[in-house]
Design a protein around this motif. Structure first.
Motif, PDB file in Angstrom:
ATOM      1  N   GLU A 168       0.537  -1.002   0.212  1.00  0.00           N
ATOM      2  CA  GLU A 168      -0.167   0.075  -0.234  1.00  0.00           C
ATOM      3  C   GLU A 168       0.302   1.091  -0.261  1.00  0.00           C
ATOM      4  OE1 GLU A 168      -2.965   0.245  -0.478  1.00  0.00           O
ATOM      5  OE2 GLU A 168      -3.999  -0.945   0.348  1.00  0.00           O
ATOM      6  N   ASP A 169       1.965   1.492   0.769  1.00  0.00           N
ATOM      7  CA  ASP A 169       3.086   2.662   1.274  1.00  0.00           C
ATOM      8  C   ASP A 169       3.454   2.899  -0.640  1.00  0.00           C
ATOM      9  OD1 ASP A 169       2.117   2.934   3.634  1.00  0.00           O
ATOM     10  OD2 ASP A 169       3.274   2.257   4.080  1.00  0.00           O
ATOM     11  N   ALA A 170       3.929   1.702  -1.079  1.00  0.00           N
ATOM     12  CA  ALA A 170       5.195   1.196  -1.780  1.00  0.00           C
ATOM     13  C   ALA A 170       3.927   2.804  -3.301  1.00  0.00           C
ATOM     14  CB  ALA A 170       5.197   0.422  -2.300  1.00  0.00           C
ATOM     15  N   ASN A 171       2.615   2.075  -3.316  1.00  0.00           N
ATOM     16  CA  ASN A 171       2.011   2.288  -4.019  1.00  0.00           C
ATOM     17  C   ASN A 171       1.102   3.372  -3.788  1.00  0.00           C
ATOM     18  OD1 ASN A 171       1.143   0.237  -5.886  1.00  0.00           O
ATOM     19  ND2 ASN A 171      -0.759  -0.796  -4.640  1.00  0.00           N
ATOM     20  N   LYS A 172       1.638   4.017  -3.367  1.00  0.00           N
ATOM     21  CA  LYS A 172       0.553   5.390  -2.944  1.00  0.00           C
ATOM     22  C   LYS A 172       2.036   6.826  -3.385  1.00  0.00           C
ATOM     23  CE  LYS A 172      -2.650   5.012   0.464  1.00  0.00           C
ATOM     24  NZ  LYS A 172      -2.809   4.922   2.015  1.00  0.00           N
ATOM     25  N   ALA A 173       3.517   5.981  -2.925  1.00  0.00           N
ATOM     26  CA  ALA A 173       4.424   6.830  -3.487  1.00  0.00           C
ATOM     27  C   ALA A 173       4.496   6.609  -4.426  1.00  0.00           C
ATOM     28  CB  ALA A 173       5.738   5.881  -2.392  1.00  0.00           C
ATOM     29  N   GLU A 174       4.261   5.662  -5.235  1.00  0.00           N
ATOM     30  CA  GLU A 174       4.490   5.802  -6.580  1.00  0.00           C
ATOM     31  C   GLU A 174       3.595   6.311  -7.568  1.00  0.00           C
ATOM     32  OE1 GLU A 174       5.977   2.522 -10.211  1.00  0.00           O
ATOM     33  OE2 GLU A 174       5.428   2.469  -8.264  1.00  0.00           O
ATOM     34  N   TRP A 175       2.045   6.053  -7.488  1.00  0.00           N
ATOM     35  CA  TRP A 175       1.132   6.456  -8.222  1.00  0.00           C
ATOM     36  C   TRP A 175       0.359   7.341  -7.648  1.00  0.00           C
ATOM     37  CZ3 TRP A 175       1.673   5.023 -13.150  1.00  0.00           C
ATOM     38  CH2 TRP A 175       2.089   3.620 -13.217  1.00  0.00           C
ATOM     39  N   LYS A 176       0.485   8.152  -5.832  1.00  0.00           N
ATOM     40  CA  LYS A 176      -0.125   9.416  -5.872  1.00  0.00           C
ATOM     41  C   LYS A 176      -1.665   8.542  -6.045  1.00  0.00           C
ATOM     42  CE  LYS A 176       3.323  11.027  -5.299  1.00  0.00           C
ATOM     43  NZ  LYS A 176       4.056  10.602  -3.488  1.00  0.00           N
ATOM     44  N   ASP A 177      -2.551   9.231  -6.677  1.00  0.00           N
ATOM     45  CA  ASP A 177      -3.966   9.065  -6.754  1.00  0.00           C
ATOM     46  C   ASP A 177      -4.550   8.521  -8.346  1.00  0.00           C
ATOM     47  OD1 ASP A 177      -3.490  11.769  -7.665  1.00  0.00           O
ATOM     48  OD2 ASP A 177      -5.027  12.273  -7.025  1.00  0.00           O
ATOM     49  N   VAL A 178      -3.520   8.152  -9.123  1.00  0.00           N
ATOM     50  CA  VAL A 178      -3.477   7.860 -10.195  1.00  0.00           C
ATOM     51  C   VAL A 178      -4.429   6.197 -10.193  1.00  0.00           C
ATOM     52  CG1 VAL A 178      -2.285   7.239 -12.957  1.00  0.00           C
ATOM     53  CG2 VAL A 178      -1.898   9.345 -11.533  1.00  0.00           C
ATOM     54  N   ILE A 179      -4.922   6.409 -10.955  1.00  0.00           N
ATOM     55  CA  ILE A 179      -5.565   5.430 -11.527  1.00  0.00           C
ATOM     56  C   ILE A 179      -4.727   4.469 -12.320  1.00  0.00           C
ATOM     57  CG2 ILE A 179      -8.056   4.376 -11.922  1.00  0.00           C
ATOM     58  CD1 ILE A 179      -9.788   6.670 -10.852  1.00  0.00           C
ATOM     59  N   ARG A 180      -4.875   3.569 -11.929  1.00  0.00           N
ATOM     60  CA  ARG A 180      -4.342   2.949 -13.401  1.00  0.00           C
ATOM     61  C   ARG A 180      -5.397   1.372 -14.083  1.00  0.00           C
ATOM     62  NH1 ARG A 180       0.639  -0.462 -10.615  1.00  0.00           N
ATOM     63  NH2 ARG A 180      -0.936  -0.256  -9.136  1.00  0.00           N
ATOM     64  N   TRP A 181      -6.066   2.023 -15.076  1.00  0.00           N
ATOM     65  CA  TRP A 181      -7.356   1.510 -15.292  1.00  0.00           C
ATOM     66  C   TRP A 181      -6.475   0.096 -16.242  1.00  0.00           C
ATOM     67  CZ3 TRP A 181     -11.783   3.165 -15.340  1.00  0.00           C
ATOM     68  CH2 TRP A 181     -13.022   2.314 -16.508  1.00  0.00           C
ATOM     69  N   ARG A 182      -7.243  -1.236 -15.372  1.00  0.00           N
ATOM     70  CA  ARG A 182      -7.546  -2.566 -15.052  1.00  0.00           C
ATOM     71  C   ARG A 182      -6.051  -3.090 -14.285  1.00  0.00           C
ATOM     72  NH1 ARG A 182     -10.865  -4.645 -18.851  1.00  0.00           N
ATOM     73  NH2 ARG A 182     -11.482  -3.140 -21.023  1.00  0.00           N
ATOM     74  N   GLU A 183      -5.035  -2.234 -14.325  1.00  0.00           N
ATOM     75  CA  GLU A 183      -3.776  -2.571 -13.851  1.00  0.00           C
ATOM     76  C   GLU A 183      -4.011  -3.061 -12.136  1.00  0.00           C
ATOM     77  OE1 GLU A 183      -0.134  -0.702 -15.101  1.00  0.00           O
ATOM     78  OE2 GLU A 183      -0.987  -0.080 -16.575  1.00  0.00           O
ATOM     79  N   GLN A 184      -4.720  -2.117 -11.710  1.00  0.00           N
ATOM     80  CA  GLN A 184      -4.636  -2.253 -10.382  1.00  0.00           C
ATOM     81  C   GLN A 184      -6.095  -3.066  -9.607  1.00  0.00           C
ATOM     82  OE1 GLN A 184      -5.400   1.868  -9.469  1.00  0.00           O
ATOM     83  NE2 GLN A 184      -7.681   1.862  -9.220  1.00  0.00           N
ATOM     84  N   GLU A 185      -6.853  -3.496 -10.573  1.00  0.00           N
ATOM     85  CA  GLU A 185      -7.721  -4.471 -10.465  1.00  0.00           C
ATOM     86  C   GLU A 185      -6.929  -5.912  -9.899  1.00  0.00           C
ATOM     87  OE1 GLU A 185      -9.858  -5.006 -13.663  1.00  0.00           O
ATOM     88  OE2 GLU A 185     -11.074  -3.234 -13.667  1.00  0.00           O
ATOM     89  N   ARG A 186      -7.310  -6.578  -8.824  1.00  0.00           N
ATOM     90  CA  ARG A 186      -7.060  -7.567  -8.220  1.00  0.00           C
ATOM     91  C   ARG A 186      -8.166  -8.576  -8.182  1.00  0.00           C
ATOM     92  NH1 ARG A 186      -5.586  -3.700  -5.249  1.00  0.00           N
ATOM     93  NH2 ARG A 186      -6.842  -4.671  -2.930  1.00  0.00           N
ATOM     94  N   GLY A 187      -7.462  -9.758  -7.868  1.00  0.00           N
ATOM     95  CA  GLY A 187      -9.326 -10.758  -7.786  1.00  0.00           C
ATOM     96  C   GLY A 187      -9.625 -10.984  -5.943  1.00  0.00           C
ATOM     97  N   ASP A 188     -10.272 -12.120  -5.623  1.00  0.00           N
ATOM     98  CA  ASP A 188     -11.090 -12.444  -4.300  1.00  0.00           C
ATOM     99  C   ASP A 188      -9.857 -13.120  -3.731  1.00  0.00           C
ATOM    100  OD1 ASP A 188     -12.540 -10.081  -4.860  1.00  0.00           O
ATOM    101  OD2 ASP A 188     -14.641 -11.592  -4.765  1.00  0.00           O
ATOM    102  N   LEU A 189     -10.455 -13.146  -2.393  1.00  0.00           N
ATOM    103  CA  LEU A 189     -10.297 -14.487  -1.389  1.00  0.00           C
ATOM    104  C   LEU A 189     -11.610 -14.957  -1.202  1.00  0.00           C
ATOM    105  CD1 LEU A 189      -7.239 -13.099   0.379  1.00  0.00           C
ATOM    106  CD2 LEU A 189      -7.042 -14.440  -1.250  1.00  0.00           C
ATOM    107  N   LEU A 190     -11.899 -15.917  -0.726  1.00  0.00           N
ATOM    108  CA  LEU A 190     -12.474 -17.163   0.122  1.00  0.00           C
ATOM    109  C   LEU A 190     -12.250 -16.693   1.532  1.00  0.00           C
ATOM    110  CD1 LEU A 190     -15.470 -18.211  -0.198  1.00  0.00           C
ATOM    111  CD2 LEU A 190     -14.751 -19.796  -1.320  1.00  0.00           C
ATOM    112  N   LEU A 191     -13.230 -16.481   1.802  1.00  0.00           N
ATOM    113  CA  LEU A 191     -12.362 -16.290   3.728  1.00  0.00           C
ATOM    114  C   LEU A 191     -13.807 -16.902   4.428  1.00  0.00           C
ATOM    115  CD1 LEU A 191     -10.764 -13.122   3.521  1.00  0.00           C
ATOM    116  CD2 LEU A 191     -10.108 -14.857   3.418  1.00  0.00           C
TER     117      LEU A 191
END
Length: 693
Positions: A168-191
Motif C-alpha cells: 500500500e505504501d509503495a503504491n501511494k508513493a509511486e502513483w499518488k491518486d492516479v488510477i491505473r485502468w485494469r492494472e490495479q484490479e485484483r481478484g478475490d479471496l474466499l474467506l
C-alpha cells in the motif's frame, strides 16, 4: 417538505376515511413508499427476516432496515436500527442472522456520521436469543458475498485480495491518486471466520479492535483463506454435506465484457484450488444445492446470455448440474415465458416464479413440465422454501396492491397464504387507478401487448391525454405489479390525469424467446415500430387524444424515447432519462458492453452502418418535441455525456428542453431520495406544460 418525514411517523387521522379514499395520492406520499428488498424464511419456518428500504429525507439517503416476523406471535418487529443493514441470511440452526452493513464499528455520534463513504460493507452477525449485533471482522474488507458454512459454525465471505502495508505504501508513493485502468484490479479471496471467535473478540474490546484494525487492509487474524480467485466471487453456496463450496465468479472490473467471466467453480471446504464446473456463454446465479449435495441448481437471468451455445439474450431459465459428471439439465423447458426466482422445498421439489404476459405466477417444475401452484393474478417474487420444514415465503403485489410478504405452511396452501407485512397502507386509502391489457398488431402483423392505466374513475373514457411510458431493459415487461418510485411512476401519472400506456415491445420478456430475440440487430427501430403502432391503434380506437400525446422512459426507455422523437412529431412533450443517443461511445462506456455488441450484431468497427442507422443522434434534425432530460453524473451504464450530447443537439436546433444532472448517482437513482423526488416532480410539470393536458 416536512410532511414527508411525518408520513413515516404519524398515522393519517386528519381526514374521514370516506374522504381520504377519494383523494388522489400526493407526490410526498407516493415517493415515501417502503420497498421490500429481500425476505428470508427461517430454516424451520417459524420466522422470517425482511429487508426494507425507505427514504430518509433528513439525511439525504435511503435507510436500509431489517425486520423480524414471528409465526408464534404473528407480529412484525424491528430487528436492526442503524439504517445501513441489508442482505440477511439465517444460520442453519436459526440462532443467528448474518447481514451486510456499512455501519461503523464504534457507534457513531449521529446518524449523519453512520455509513460514511469510507466505511466498507462488512459482515455482521445478530444473535436472535439476545445481544447486540457484532462484526465478523473489523478491518477494511468490503464483502462481495456471504454464506453460512453447512454446520453454521462459520461465515464465508469474499473480498478483494488485500495488499500488505508495504505494498500500500509503495503504491501511494509511486502513483499518488492516479488510477491505473485494469492494472490495479485484483481478484478475490474466499474467506471463513468462526462466529464464536468473532463474538468473543467483539465482546472483549470492540473499540480497541476498531482502533487497531479499521485502517488496515490486512486479513483478520482468525480468517481462514479457502481459495484465491483471479475473478470476483459474487455468490457462495456451501454443500449441505459440508465437503465442498460452490461459487459464482464475476469480472473484477464490474464490466460485462466477457460472458466467460461468469462461471461456477467448486472448491474443497478445507481449502484448495478452484475447479471450474461450467463453461458457457451465460450469466449464472441463484446457486442452490439439493439436500443430498449431489446436484447444484442455478438460473440464467433474462437477458443474461445462454448456456446452450453462442451468447444471445433469451428469457430466464433454470438448470441443474450433476457436480460429479458436469452434466447440465434444463428445467421447465416447456414454459414459454421467463423463469425468475426459484427454490427447493424440504423434499427437493422445485418451485419457481414465471412471467407470462401480465402476471408472474408460482409454478412447480417437474422435468420439462410445470404446474401452477399459486393462481392469483399479479406479481410474485422473493420465493423461498424453508430448508427443514414445509413452509414457503413469497412476496405478492398488483398494480393497486403494494408488495407484501406472505408465508404459507406448505406449498399446497399458497393460495390461502396470509400477508405477514402491511407496508404502505396509504395506497389503499387513496383513489386508485384502474387498468387493463391492450393488444394490437405491429406493421408486420406481430401481436403486441401492453398495459393501459387509467386515471381514477376514467376507465372507458375516450380522448384522454396519454403518456407512453417505456420500460427499461429491454429484457423486462410491464404488467400487474406494484411500483412507486422514481423509475416506476405510472400510477402517479395516472393519478394526475394521464392515461398511461406501457407497451411490451419486441425485446420484452414473458412472450417467448422468439419475441425477445426479434430486437436484434435493429435495437431501436424494430421495437419503435411496435410502440408507434400501439399509439396509432389507441388513437384510432378513440381512447387517446391525438392532440395530447406525450412520451417518456428511463434507461432503455430513454433510448427509445430519444429515438422515437426523431421518427415522429406527434408527441407534444417528452421526458427522457439515462438514454443514449448513439451507440459507439456508449458501447465503450457501458458496463454491459458485451450485451450492446450482441444487440447490434458486432462491435462499432464491425457494424458501423447499424451503429449509425440505429442511433437518434444522426436524425436529430427531425426533432421538434420539447424534451426534458435527466441523468446521474456517475452513471457507468449510460454516461451522462449522452444526455449532454442530446442537450447540445436540442440547443442547436432551438427545441425547448432542460437537463437535470444528479450528482453522485449511478444508473439507478439510489443515493439520495431527493433526486428521484425532483425527477418525478419536474417530469410531471414538463408534461403538463407542453403536453396539452
Amino acid at each position: 417538505m416536512k410532511s414527508i418525514r411525518l408520513l413515516s411517523l404519524l398515522p393519517l387521522v386528519s381526514l374521514p376515511l370516506v374522504a381520504r379514499a377519494q383523494a388522489p395520492i400526493s407526490l410526498d406520499e407516493f415517493m415515501n413508499a417502503t420497498e421490500i428488498r429481500d425476505a428470508r424464511i427461517a430454516p424451520d419456518g417459524s420466522a422470517a427476516v425482511i429487508a426494507t428500504g425507505v427514504p430518509d429525507w433528513q439525511h439525504n439517503r435511503f435507510r436500509e432496515d431489517l425486520w423480524l416476523w414471528s409465526k408464534a406471535t404473528g407480529k412484525l418487529t424491528s430487528l436492526t436500527h442503524s439504517g445501513h443493514d441489508s442482505s440477511p441470511l439465517w444460520s442453519p440452526d436459526g440462532r443467528y442472522v448474518a447481514f451486510l452493513s456499512d455501519r461503523p464499528i464504534v457507534a457513531a455520534e449521529s446518524d449523519d456520521a453512520a455509513g460514511k463513504d469510507d466505511e466498507p460493507s462488512r459482515v455482521w452477525i445478530l444473535p436472535l436469543n439476545g445481544g447486540e449485533a457484532f462484526p465478523l471482522y473489523t478491518g477494511k474488507l468490503d464483502a462481495h458475498a456471504l454464506a453460512w458454512s453447512a454446520d453454521g459454525a462459520s461465515v464465508l465471505f469474499s473480498a478483494t485480495e488485500p495488499l500488505s502495508k508495504d505494498q500500500e505504501d509503495a503504491n501511494k508513493a509511486e502513483w499518488k491518486d492516479v488510477i491505473r485502468w485494469r492494472e490495479q484490479e485484483r481478484g478475490d479471496l474466499l474467506l471463513s471466520i468462526a462466529v464464536d471467535a468473532a463474538r468473543e473478540r467483539s465482546q472483549l474490546a470492540p473499540e480497541a479492535h476498531a482502533k487497531d484494525d479499521a485502517d488496515k487492509p490486512a486479513l483478520p487474524p482468525d480468517a481462514r483463506t479457502i481459495a484465491h480467485s483471479t475473478l470476483e466471487i459474487d455468490e457462495i453456496a456451501p454443500s449441505p454435506k459440508g465437503d465442498v463450496i460452490a461459487v459464482e465468479s464475476g469480472p473484477i472490473s464490474h464490466r460485462e465484457e466477457n460472458p466467460a467471466d461468469y462461471e461456477i467453480y467448486l472448491v474443497p471446504a478445507q481449502g484448495g484450488e478452484l475447479r471450474q464446473l461450467t463453461h458457457n456463454q451465460g450469466i449464472e446465479g441463484s446457486l442452490k444445492w439439493n439436500h443430498a449435495g449431489s446436484r447444484l441448481f442455478f438460473t440464467v437471468r433474462a437477458g443474461g446470455g445462454s448456456i446452450e451455445g453462442p451468447y444471445q439474450d433469451v428469457q430466464g431459465r433454470i438448470y441443474s448440474i450433476d457436480t460429479a459428471s458436469g452434466k447440465t439439465t434444463r428445467l421447465g423447458s416447456d414454459f414459454q415465458g421467463s423463469w425468475d426466482d426459484f427454490t427447493l422445498t424440504s423434499h427437493d421439489a422445485v418451485l419457481a416464479t414465471g412471467l407470462t404476459g401480465m402476471d408472474q405466477k408460482i409454478y412447480r417444475i417437474d422435468g420439462d413440465k410445470f404446474t401452477p401452484v399459486f393462481n392469483d393474478v399479479g406479481n410474485n417474487a422473493h420465493l423461498e422454501a424453508a430448508r427443514n420444514s414445509d413452509a414457503v415465503l413469497f412476496t405478492h403485489s398488483t398494480i393497486n396492491d403494494p408488495t407484501q410478504v406472505f408465508v404459507a405452511s406448505q406449498p399446497g396452501e399458497l393460495n390461502s397464504a396470509k400477508a405477514v407485512t402491511a407496508f404502505n397502507p396509504v395506497f389503499h386509502e387513496r383513489a386508485q387507478v384502474s387498468w387493463e391489457p391492450y393488444r394490437w398488431k405491429s406493421p408486420d402483423g406481430t401481436s403486441v401487448e401492453g398495459v393501459l392505466i387509467y386515471p381514477p374513475g376514467k376507465k372507458g373514457a375516450k380522448h384522454l391525454p396519454m403518456l407512453t411510458l417505456i420500460h427499461g431493459g429491454p429484457e423486462d415487461a410491464d404488467g400487474d405489479r406494484f411500483g412507486a418510485d422514481w423509475y416506476d411512476w405510472a400510477t402517479y401519472a395516472a393519478a394526475n390525469g394521464w392515461l398511461v400506456f406501457r407497451p411490451n415491445y419486441r425485446g420484452s420478456t414473458g412472450y417467448g424467446d422468439a419475441f425477445m430475440l426479434a430486437i436484434q440487430p435493429h435495437l431501436v427501430s424494430s421495437p419503435g415500430r411496435d410502440i408507434l403502432s400501439g399509439v396509432d391503434a389507441l388513437v384510432k380506437d378513440g381512447i387517446a387524444d391525438p392532440d395530447r400525446l406525450t412520451i417518456g422512459g428511463y434507461s432503455y426507455g430513454g433510448y427509445m424515447t430519444n429515438w422515437l422523437i426523431t421518427q415522429t412529431t406527434r408527441f407534444k412533450a417528452a421526458v427522457t432519462g439515462a438514454g443514449a443517443v448513439e451507440h459507439a461511445a456508449n458501447w465503450g462506456n457501458d458496463d454491459l458492453t458485451y450485451d450492446d455488441a450482441w444487440y447490434l450484431s458486432g462491435t462499432p468497427w464491425e457494424k458501423p452502418e447499424l451503429y449509425q442507422s440505429e442511433a437518434a443522434l444522426f436524425q436529430m434534425n427531425k426533432v421538434t418535441t420539447p424534451t426534458h432530460i435527466v441523468g446521474g453524473n456517475a452513471d457507468v451504464r449510460v454516461s451522462y455525456f449522452e444526455q449532454v450530447v442530446l442537450e447540445r443537439a436540442l440547443q442547436r436546433l432551438n427545441v425547448p428542453h432542460t437537463l437535470l444532472l444528479f450528482p453522485g448517482e449511478n444508473h439507478p437513482l439510489d443515493k439520495n431520495p431527493w433526486h428521484g423526488y425532483i425527477k418525478v416532480r419536474d417530469e410531471l410539470q414538463w408534461l403538463k406544460k407542453y403536453g396539452g393536458q
